[in-house]
Enzyme design. Structure first.
Site, PDB file in Angstrom:
ATOM      1  N   LYS A   1       0.803  -1.228   0.000  1.00 48.73           N
ATOM      2  CA  LYS A   1       0.000   0.000   0.000  1.00 48.73           C
ATOM      3  C   LYS A   1       0.837   1.280   0.000  1.00 48.73           C
ATOM      4  O   LYS A   1       0.368   2.336  -0.446  1.00 48.73           O
ATOM      5  CB  LYS A   1      -0.939   0.002   1.209  1.00 48.73           C
TER       6      LYS A   1
ATOM      7  N   SER B   1       0.780  -9.908  -0.340  1.00 51.90           N
ATOM      8  CA  SER B   1       0.563  -8.461  -0.319  1.00 51.90           C
ATOM      9  C   SER B   1       0.800  -7.790   1.022  1.00 51.90           C
ATOM     10  O   SER B   1       0.929  -6.567   1.066  1.00 51.90           O
ATOM     11  CB  SER B   1      -0.869  -8.153  -0.779  1.00 51.90           C
TER      12      SER B   1
END
Length: 505
Positions: free
Chosen positions: A51, A307
């Site tokens: 992110k 992720s």
């Protein structure tokens, strides 16, 4: 359209702060599946998540006057930390809106990066609505977690790195929440190598991209059915900008169950000795399911994006309990045996060489007893064949492997006393993990309903799971529901659940 997105990806300013993460071979997963599997290790970023790429790219491109206004973002996890770190490096004041039930480890991580935290609501949507309100009323620049061209371009650098690091993957598996990551990766990969399949992976209870692709338009999933286990991808509607790319360039979507995600966390650990968060391991869960679905394919080159790794330590207990179920190497049964001398030994003899993973029993009556048993499943059998074998030996068997109430609650309550001759309605709830949640529940019930059963176990998440019973008749169901609806917590009726009938009556 792809060309313009690719240009933005190539011009992204992520490497002032983000790492070019390694593409690491996964030998154990590869050997088991018969394919060459590599993991893109975005969990190694400074905030343990991809992110930071999109957040920094968005904020680094702000004009001076916009930087002076400050930024606002809604997130309870990885996006919040990405925005906070980017703001710290760029000297921008950041305001992060979080739900009041956000675990303290995530609150502390964002606060330690210098961001100002605002608490609002219990869900992401409530926090997001408040962030928009602050943006409009105070002039802050909104940094959206996925529905923004610069954010998508920043996330797309993951795809650029994969193509630089790999000779040519046959398929890339990407976790999907709001769609920013898969949109960026798909745009770059499909522009460069159209034959590579782009596979999105969603949690079963949050499959907003799958629903949108099926409908041919963005749809909003009902909030009361949204899965919160893989909280990093718990999104009700795919983003508008990501969907414009995904609808044409994502080839397939695979969904994974909670148990399958837990198994994938273990797979990542076995190959890397790192612990991914549930959303972080989601792509691996989807890769395994895809390989099973396309069994005719052999020696394929697959890449899965790991992720993120922002997982609370307390959640590991729950994840480890469910991993073998997700690997289809364990099954849970409720088995009724005779309450006579030697019956327990006879049952164990019937099990033969099967390993027992869990066994819960307590005397319940003179005639028969109910056993909650977990059994290891070998490669040449299925849980249905094991159940059928036990039935062939004269036992009554109930398969509880997919029974959430059994796995979350009943396994810890076997042997509890029933309510005698009283009528009882049973419900399963999700409470926000914050002070006052239980009191709000009890106040909402008032003095009208007598609680006959209550079980809660902390799983280190933003939402606590509760099983509760009420002294009530079937004809009271509608009236009780009005009280439960007023409280505002998500709930499911479990009256008549076979696990409850076997072990708690």
């Amino acid at each position: 359209m792809l060309e313009s997105v690719v240009k933005k990806i190539l011009a992204s300013r992520v490497y002032d702060i983000a790492l070019e993460t390694p593409l690491q071979d996964a030998p154990n997963i590869s050997a088991r599946l018969g394919h060459r599997v590599a993991l893109k290790r975005e969990d190694l970023q400074p905030v343990f998540s991809f992110k930071v790429r999109g957040a920094y790219n968005k904020m680094a491109r702000l004009a001076g006057k916009d930087r002076d206004r400050g930024v606002v973002a809604a997130s309870a996890g990885n996006h919040a930390q990405g925005v906070a770190l980017a703001a710290q490096r760029l000297g921008i004041r950041a305001h992060i809106v979080m739900g009041r039930n956000t675990p303290s480890i995530k609150v502390d991580a964002v606060r330690n990066l210098g961001a100002h935290i605002v608490f609002a609501g219990d869900t992401y949507q409530q926090a997001a609505d408040h962030a928009v309100k602050l943006s409009k009323s105070r002039g802050y620049v909104l940094v959206h977690p996925y529905d923004d061209a610069d954010v998508i371009a920043g996330q797309g650098t993951v795809g650029m790195e994969i193509m630089n690091q790999h000779p040519g993957p046959d398929a890339i598996f990407v976790p999907v929440g709001g769609g920013g990551l898969i949109a960026g990766i798909a745009a770059y990969v499909k522009y460069l190598r159209p034959e590579t399949r782009m596979v999105g992976v969603e949690a079963e209870g949050s499959a907003c991209l799958a629903a949108a692709l099926e409908a041919g338009r963005r749809v909003r999933l009902p909030l009361d059915t949204l899965d919160v286990f893989a909280d990093g991808v718990s999104v009700a509607q795919i983003g508008r900008a990501p969907f414009r790319i995904a609808k044409d360039h994502v080839d397939e979507v695979v969904t994974a169950s909670i148990d399958e995600i837990c198994a994938a966390v273990k797979d990542v650990f076995d190959d890397t000795r790192s612990i991914a968060e549930p959303a972080g391991a989601l792509a691996v869960a989807g890769l395994k399911k895809y390989a099973e679905r396309h069994a005719r394919l052999h020696d394929q080159r697959y890449v899965a994006v790991v992720s993120g790794a922002n997982v609370n330590f307390d959640r590991l207990r729950h994840i480890s309990e469910r991993a073998e179920l997700g690997e289809h190497r364990e099954a849970i049964f409720g088995v009724t045996i005779e309450e006579t001398r030697g019956s327990f030994r006879r049952f164990c003899r019937t099990l033969g060489q099967r390993s027992v993973t869990e066994f819960n029993y307590r005397y319940a009556g003179d005639d028969e007893a109910h056993v909650y048993v977990g059994l290891q499943i070998t490669t040449d059998e299925t849980r249905s064949s094991v159940a059928q074998s036990l039935r062939g030996d004269g036992y009554r068997v109930t398969d509880l492997t997919d029974n959430e109430a059994a796995k979350l609650h009943v396994r810890h309550m076997v042997g509890g006393r029933g309510v005698g001759n009283k009528n009882e309605l049973l419900y399963r709830f999700e409470f926000p993990e914050r002070p006052g949640a239980l009191l709000r529940f009890l106040n909402g019930l008032g003095s009208r309903w007598n609680i006959t059963l209550f079980h809660y176990r902390n799983h280190g998440a933003a939402w606590g799971r509760v099983l509760a019973g009420f002294e009530a008749r079937p004809q009271d169901r509608a009236r009780l529901s009005t009280y439960l609806d007023r409280i505002g917590y998500r709930y499911w009726e479990e009256t008549g659940n076979p696990a409850v009938e076997l072990f708690l009556r």
